[in-house]
Design a protein around this motif. Structure first.
Motif, PDB file in Angstrom:
ATOM      1  N   UNK B  75       0.807  -1.225   0.000  1.00  0.00           N
ATOM      2  CA  UNK B  75       0.000   0.000   0.000  1.00  0.00           C
ATOM      3  C   UNK B  75       0.840   1.275   0.000  1.00  0.00           C
ATOM      4  N   UNK B  77       3.465   1.419  -2.237  1.00  0.00           N
ATOM      5  CA  UNK B  77       4.152   1.450  -3.526  1.00  0.00           C
ATOM      6  C   UNK B  77       3.260   2.094  -4.588  1.00  0.00           C
ATOM      7  N   UNK B  78       3.779   3.058  -5.324  1.00  0.00           N
ATOM      8  CA  UNK B  78       2.958   3.734  -6.342  1.00  0.00           C
ATOM      9  C   UNK B  78       2.796   2.872  -7.589  1.00  0.00           C
ATOM     10  N   UNK B  79       2.301   1.662  -7.357  1.00  0.00           N
ATOM     11  CA  UNK B  79       2.188   0.656  -8.402  1.00  0.00           C
ATOM     12  C   UNK B  79       0.812   0.035  -8.239  1.00  0.00           C
ATOM     13  N   UNK B  80       0.089  -0.186  -9.322  1.00  0.00           N
ATOM     14  CA  UNK B  80      -1.214  -0.856  -9.220  1.00  0.00           C
ATOM     15  C   UNK B  80      -1.228  -2.102 -10.081  1.00  0.00           C
ATOM     16  N   UNK B 154      -0.996   5.269 -11.320  1.00  0.00           N
ATOM     17  CA  UNK B 154       0.217   4.641 -10.795  1.00  0.00           C
ATOM     18  C   UNK B 154       1.393   4.958 -11.710  1.00  0.00           C
TER      19      UNK B 154
END
Ligand SMILES: Nc1ncnc2c1ncn2[C@@H]1O[C@H](COP(=O)(O)OP(=O)(O)OP(=O)(O)O)[C@@H](O)[C@H]1O
Ligand SMILES: [Mg+2]
Lengths: 307, 356
Positions: B75, B77-80, B154
């Protein structure tokens, strides 16, 4: 798909065309015999006149309900004022059952979660362990609880020997003892439905939530609890409703001060102090309260389903 | 364009004693459509999950735009991720699913709502905004999952076989849609698939993975035309692997001798090729039929399969090795009968010597 199912069910109906009524008979018989008949009897008894030493006289009377709600003085001729004794017993019962339900939920949810997240055969072992005490009769369990928590019982002795306390804690005959007893009596009814919901919960949802920046707390409150809510509500109803009418725990652990509805009703049908119509009336009032809660819940569910 | 979005350095992932990923090194560039391609069980999902943060890595490092993220929970990490099974929240309608991430990021209600409308418009789901996931078709659910992952903008979007549950026609149209979305949003896509056609048609670059190891990284053309090793040559498209004797290797070219022959020729060689023994990869469509005496190789036709636009013909060489070739199915092409002796030829520049 839906059309297929619909088609199938119509063909089934036509196979058994005209037999519907007969096929329903067994279920109607069961419902009639075990549900409608006893409740109907109670309803009728609550409107009859009491016979001293138990039993009823077949004569219509509102006395039972009147006795519940109004005080007309010692000789029954004073102007009626609200009778608080029984209403207070109701309030206390609701409170006690509510507290017991709350603590069952508090302990039952993590327990159910723990069991549901075990893998392999461990799961069934844990489930079995939870149910083991419930193979023993409720009366015996309640008496054991009384023995455990009394002033000179093992709990106090243990705490004393550890030096945690310097004199025994007085638990027996307090409302806390009743809450504890109710909690202990009905805990599995909380654990099992929640377990069933959590078991079906797809943990990918928690991962998605974390992926979408949810904290653990947000994942719990926004995703997990709403999804397993049916299990939580079923558990709460299954604990609250029997707690409300319980009489063993309040009688054995609570003493005279912690009288609950169950004990009040029990008393009316036992021994010479008995008053059958009054007991029936109290039961009917309790039943209507429970029905109101359940109806409200069903409405809520229907609304959510429609959304 | 040259900035590195995801940098994976000597990363190893173990489950107990089982090594799921071994010494993986990958540099995924900013704004790139990057595909992880490999057979089932090779570790594609595991690699994606280590980038998303669901699996802790055992060794090595993962960097996101230069920052080491190995210790960050998912939650943070700027990753989806678009999950393989979508996993839409069943109790929330489409709009609530999509806005969930934005709310968790603490965006104010108006901004978040505007963004939800924007992404729903992008995936053409506006009219379904108030439906529950159970009231959507598989293709619509897939697009909700995409919208939900795109909404928080993201830096990197991870997609785990997002098309595998769709039927062929839909898959083809969604491929184009995905590519378009990647180009308009400029988000780095890391796309997982085991479908080579999907990989070849969509990606800027592809990493071929087998047994938890990266076999080769390159553009679709690189990987098809210049495979590094036998696995890649065999996995991407079809190929014929012929054992050859290698007499010299230098400057990306090798001199080889074909089996049963004395013809010596020079062809491109993969980086790991060595003198001695090697495997020559020749694509079926690069092989042509000639008279027996004119061929680099000689054999007997054993099988012919009608494939619509093409014919596939099998030829057994003298040593027993089967070579498959593809002929265009037209009036002019001469298709040999089974049992006919034939010669096989290929431009030596189209063959490739692989590492052993
Ligand atoms: N939690 C786990 N514990 C042990 N082994 C695991 C675990 N997760 C995955 N593996 C193993 O790691 C290997 C790679 O699995 P992974 O899911 O990454 O494969 P994949 O490439 O995504 O395959 P597919 O195309 O079938 O989805 C498999 O051999 C799998 O059995
Ligand atoms: Mg996978």
């Amino acid at each position: 798909m839906a059309a297929q199912i619909a088609k199938k069910s119509t063909s089934n109906t036509s196979t058994y065309a005209g037999l519907g009524v007969f096929l329903m008979l067994p279920s109607w018989a069961v419902i009639g015999f075990f549900l409608v008949l006893p409740v109907g009897m109670m309803l009728i008894y609550s409107f009859l006149t009491k016979e001293f030493r138990g039993g009823v006289i077949w004569e219509f009377s509102l006395n039972a309900y009147d006795q519940f709600f109004f005080d007309r003085g010692l000789f029954g001729d004073a102007p009626p004022v609200i009778e608080w004794t029984y209403i207070n017993i109701f309030w206390r019962s609701i409170w006690q059952a509510g507290v017991a339900t709350f603590f069952s939920l508090l302990i039952g949810f993590p327990t159910a979660w723990f069991i549901a997240t075990r893998t392999g055969p461990n799961k069934s072992v844990w489930l079995f362990l939870i149910t083991i005490p419930y193979w023993v009769n409720l009366l015996i369990r309640t008496i054991s609880m009384k023995f455990l928590i009394r002033d000179t019982g093992p709990l106090n002795e243990w705490l004393l020997s550890l030096g945690v306390i310097s004199e025994p804690i007085h638990i027996i005959n307090t409302s806390f003892a009743v809450q504890l007893g109710l909690f202990y009596s009905y805990l599995p009814f909380m654990v099992l439905p929640i377990y069933a919901s959590v078991e079906r919960y797809n943990f990918a949802y928690s991962e998605v939530a974390a992926d979408l920046y949810a904290s653990r707390r947000a994942t719990l409150t926004k995703i997990i609890i709403p999804i397993v809510k049916p299990g939580i509500i079923a558990g709460c109803i299954l604990v609250f409703v029997p707690s409300l009418g319980a009489f063993l725990a309040p009688d054995l652990l609570g003493g005279a001060k912690n009288f609950m509805i169950g004990s009040l009703i029990e008393e009316q049908f036992k021994g010479n102090a008995g008053n059958w119509p009054f007991g029936a009336a109290v039961s009917m009032i309790l039943l209507s309260m429970v029905l109101v809660v359940l109806t409200f819940y069903a409405r809520q569910q229907a609304k959510e389903g429609a959304r | 364009m040259s900035e590195i979005a995801v940098d994976i350095l000597n990363m190893t992932k173990r489950y107990g004693s089982f090594v799921a990923l071994r010494d993986v090194c990958l540099s995924i560039k900013d704004n790139e459509f990057f595909t992880l391609l490999g057979p089932s069980g090779c570790g594609k999902t595991t690699l994606l999950r280590t980038i998303a943060g669901f699996e802790a890595i055992s060794e090595g490092a993962i960097k996101l735009y230069g920052e080491d993220i190995a210790d960050l929970p998912p939650n943070k990490r700027p990753v989806n991720t678009v999950f393989q099974q979508y996993a839409l929240f069943p109790h929330m309608n489409v709009r609530a699913n999509v806005i969930f991430g934005l709310q968790r990021l603490g965006q104010d209600e108006t901004t978040a709502r505007a963004r939800v409308d924007e992404v729903l418009d992008m995936v053409q789901l506006m009219e379904f905004a108030d439906r529950l996931p159970a009231q959507l078709s598989g293709g619509q659910q897939q697009r909700v999952a995409l919208a939900r992952a795109l909404a928080p903008k993201p830096k990197v979007l991870l997609l785990d076989e997002p098309l595998s549950a769709l039927d062929l026609k839909l898959r083809q149209s969604v491929r184009q849609e995905l590519q378009q979305i990647q180009q308009t949003t400029g988000i780095t896509f890391v796309f997982v698939t085991h479908d080579q056609e999907e990989a070849l048609t969509m990606s800027d670059r592809i990493a071929v993975i087998a047994d938890g190891q990266v076999q080769q990284v390159g553009s679709a053309r690189d990987i098809y035309e210049a495979p590094q090793n036998r696995f890649v040559a065999d996995f991407i498209g079809e190929t014929n692997l012929i054992d050859v004797a290698v007499s010299s290797v230098s400057g990306g070219y090798a001199t080889c001798v074909l089996p049963g022959g004395d013809v010596q020729f020079t062809c491109p060689a993969a980086a790991g090729a060595v003198v001695g023994h090697g495997h020559l990869s020749v694509r079926p469509e690069r092989v042509s039929l000639v008279k027996p005496q004119d061929g680099l190789l000689r054999g007997v036709t054993t099988r012919q399969v009608y494939l619509g636009t093409d014919m596939s013909v099998d030829v057994r060489l003298e040593g027993g090795k089967i070579i498959t070739l593809r002929l265009q199915n037209s009036e002019e092409t001469h298709i040999p009968e089974i049992g006919d002796p034939v010669g096989l030829n290929f431009e030596t520049g189209t063959a490739r010597l692989l590492e052993d």
